[in-house]
Design a protein around this motif. Structure first.
Motif, PDB file in Angstrom:
ATOM      1  N   ASN A  39       3.353 -22.492  19.771  1.00  0.00           N
ATOM      2  CA  ASN A  39       2.118 -21.891  20.619  1.00  0.00           C
ATOM      3  C   ASN A  39       2.127 -20.415  20.405  1.00  0.00           C
ATOM      4  O   ASN A  39       2.969 -19.810  20.319  1.00  0.00           O
ATOM      5  CB  ASN A  39       2.603 -22.248  22.077  1.00  0.00           C
ATOM      6  CG  ASN A  39       1.715 -21.835  23.115  1.00  0.00           C
ATOM      7  OD1 ASN A  39       1.519 -20.672  23.605  1.00  0.00           O
ATOM      8  ND2 ASN A  39       0.479 -22.713  23.355  1.00  0.00           N
TER       9      ASN A  39
ATOM     10  N   LYS B 108      -0.170 -17.056  21.394  1.00  0.00           N
ATOM     11  CA  LYS B 108      -1.012 -16.375  22.525  1.00  0.00           C
ATOM     12  C   LYS B 108      -1.212 -14.907  21.981  1.00  0.00           C
ATOM     13  O   LYS B 108      -0.460 -14.270  21.488  1.00  0.00           O
ATOM     14  CB  LYS B 108      -0.184 -16.174  23.799  1.00  0.00           C
ATOM     15  CG  LYS B 108      -0.042 -17.437  24.432  1.00  0.00           C
ATOM     16  CD  LYS B 108       0.726 -17.441  25.748  1.00  0.00           C
ATOM     17  CE  LYS B 108       1.171 -18.593  26.404  1.00  0.00           C
ATOM     18  NZ  LYS B 108       2.089 -18.486  27.541  1.00  0.00           N
TER      19      LYS B 108
ATOM     20  N   GLU C  64      -5.400 -18.549  23.382  1.00  0.00           N
ATOM     21  CA  GLU C  64      -4.130 -19.203  22.861  1.00  0.00           C
ATOM     22  C   GLU C  64      -4.425 -20.518  21.991  1.00  0.00           C
ATOM     23  O   GLU C  64      -5.682 -20.891  22.115  1.00  0.00           O
ATOM     24  CB  GLU C  64      -3.692 -19.926  24.460  1.00  0.00           C
ATOM     25  CG  GLU C  64      -2.277 -20.702  24.373  1.00  0.00           C
ATOM     26  CD  GLU C  64      -1.842 -20.925  25.670  1.00  0.00           C
ATOM     27  OE1 GLU C  64      -0.821 -21.571  25.994  1.00  0.00           O
ATOM     28  OE2 GLU C  64      -2.392 -20.603  26.775  1.00  0.00           O
ATOM     29  N   TYR C  65      -3.412 -20.952  21.045  1.00  0.00           N
ATOM     30  CA  TYR C  65      -3.787 -21.821  20.241  1.00  0.00           C
ATOM     31  C   TYR C  65      -2.403 -22.538  19.838  1.00  0.00           C
ATOM     32  O   TYR C  65      -1.458 -21.694  20.025  1.00  0.00           O
ATOM     33  CB  TYR C  65      -4.215 -21.095  19.076  1.00  0.00           C
ATOM     34  CG  TYR C  65      -5.106 -22.170  17.868  1.00  0.00           C
ATOM     35  CD1 TYR C  65      -6.313 -22.662  18.015  1.00  0.00           C
ATOM     36  CD2 TYR C  65      -3.801 -22.680  16.917  1.00  0.00           C
ATOM     37  CE1 TYR C  65      -6.317 -23.698  16.694  1.00  0.00           C
ATOM     38  CE2 TYR C  65      -4.413 -23.273  15.875  1.00  0.00           C
ATOM     39  CZ  TYR C  65      -5.697 -24.062  16.091  1.00  0.00           C
ATOM     40  OH  TYR C  65      -5.924 -24.929  15.153  1.00  0.00           O
ATOM     41  N   VAL C  66      -2.390 -23.841  19.648  1.00  0.00           N
ATOM     42  CA  VAL C  66      -1.400 -24.407  19.167  1.00  0.00           C
ATOM     43  C   VAL C  66      -1.490 -24.707  17.510  1.00  0.00           C
ATOM     44  O   VAL C  66      -2.149 -25.539  17.208  1.00  0.00           O
ATOM     45  CB  VAL C  66      -0.990 -25.905  20.039  1.00  0.00           C
ATOM     46  CG1 VAL C  66       0.152 -26.685  19.296  1.00  0.00           C
ATOM     47  CG2 VAL C  66      -1.000 -25.424  21.444  1.00  0.00           C
TER      48      VAL C  66
END
Length: 262
Positions: free
Chosen positions: A217, A219, A229-231
């Motif tokens: 994860n 941010k 935000e990105y996974v």
């Protein structure tokens, strides 16, 4: 210069953050109290981290703490404050830095050639790798930057998840485009993962760019506020550094790395 210190409380950071720019309506509604920037890492009673400034480095030379791999990087004196500059004024189609093979060998040992191949192929993204952070997996990274000039670009970013094969991730700001973008650089090609528009980034002013990584994860923060935000597809694991693009001239200072203690 490297300094060790501990995190401050979130309340302390909120009191210390100054000059946060207004947020356009496109992403203003998504900002909440829980989305403040990672806690300030200059004091406090949490885990230790490292702060890299350049006060003891010689102006006009490479700093001791970073290995420039692509582009022209050197320490400058900015009105009495030493900082790390990327100078894209001589950029044409990009060039690797002086002694890049030896620097890559020092960072990655026998795998240095694997790292060099994609970097040399796509060499108009200046990159400087931090020597003193061996493997960053989770935690916070923060840097102050100032875009100085650039006709094509005025980009400044944090490179992380830098792998021995030359792949890496970038969180970057751009003073010409006024946006924040999370990119991946993989097999010699760059692709955007998340793009946030209308982020005012005036040239000639200092700003703060930060990211928090928790496994996969990611941010991203700008001037104290969360903007994305990105996974990622896998847990982050690699070296970290600074990044730019093409003819950008930008200054960096106070590069802070605070790993999460498992």
């Amino acid at each position: 210069m490297v300094k060790c210190f501990r995190k401050a409380s979130l309340a302390a950071v909120l009191m210390s953050v100054m000059g946060v720019l207004p947020m356009p309506g496109e992403w203003q509604g998504a900002i909440h109290a829980a989305d403040q920037a990672p806690p300030d890492v200059k004091s406090g009673e949490a885990q230790q981290g490292q702060k890299f400034d350049f006060e003891k480095d010689k102006a006009g030379s490479e700093p001791q703490s970073f290995a420039p791999m692509v582009g022209d990087w050197y320490v400058v004196d900015d009105h009495g404050n030493k900082c790390f500059a990327v100078d894209g004024r001589k950029w044409a189609k990009g060039k690797v830095a002086s002694g890049v093979a030896d620097k890559a060998r020092a960072l990655y040992g026998e795998r240095y050639a694997e790292f060099l191949d994609p970097v040399q192929t796509y060499a108009y993204f200046p990159l400087a790798v931090c020597k003193d952070v061996n493997e960053f997996t989770s935690g916070d990274i923060t840097v102050r930057f100032k875009a100085v000039s650039g006709r094509i670009d005025q980009a400044a970013g944090i490179a992380f998840n830098i792998r021995p094969n030359g792949d890496y991730l970038i969180l970057r700001a751009n003073a010409l485009e006024h946006n924040i973008v999370l990119w991946k650089y993989q097999r010699g090609h760059r692709k955007k993962l998340k793009w946030i528009s209308h982020v005012t980034t005036p040239t000639g002013h200092w700003h703060e760019l930060a990211l928090r990584v928790e496994g996969s994860n990611i941010k991203g923060y700008f001037n104290g506020r969360k903007v994305l935000e990105y996974v990622w597809q896998a847990p982050v694991k690699g070296k970290v550094g600074l990044w730019s693009k093409a003819d950008s001239v930008a200054y960096f200072d106070d590069f802070v790395v605070v790993p999460e203690k498992g």
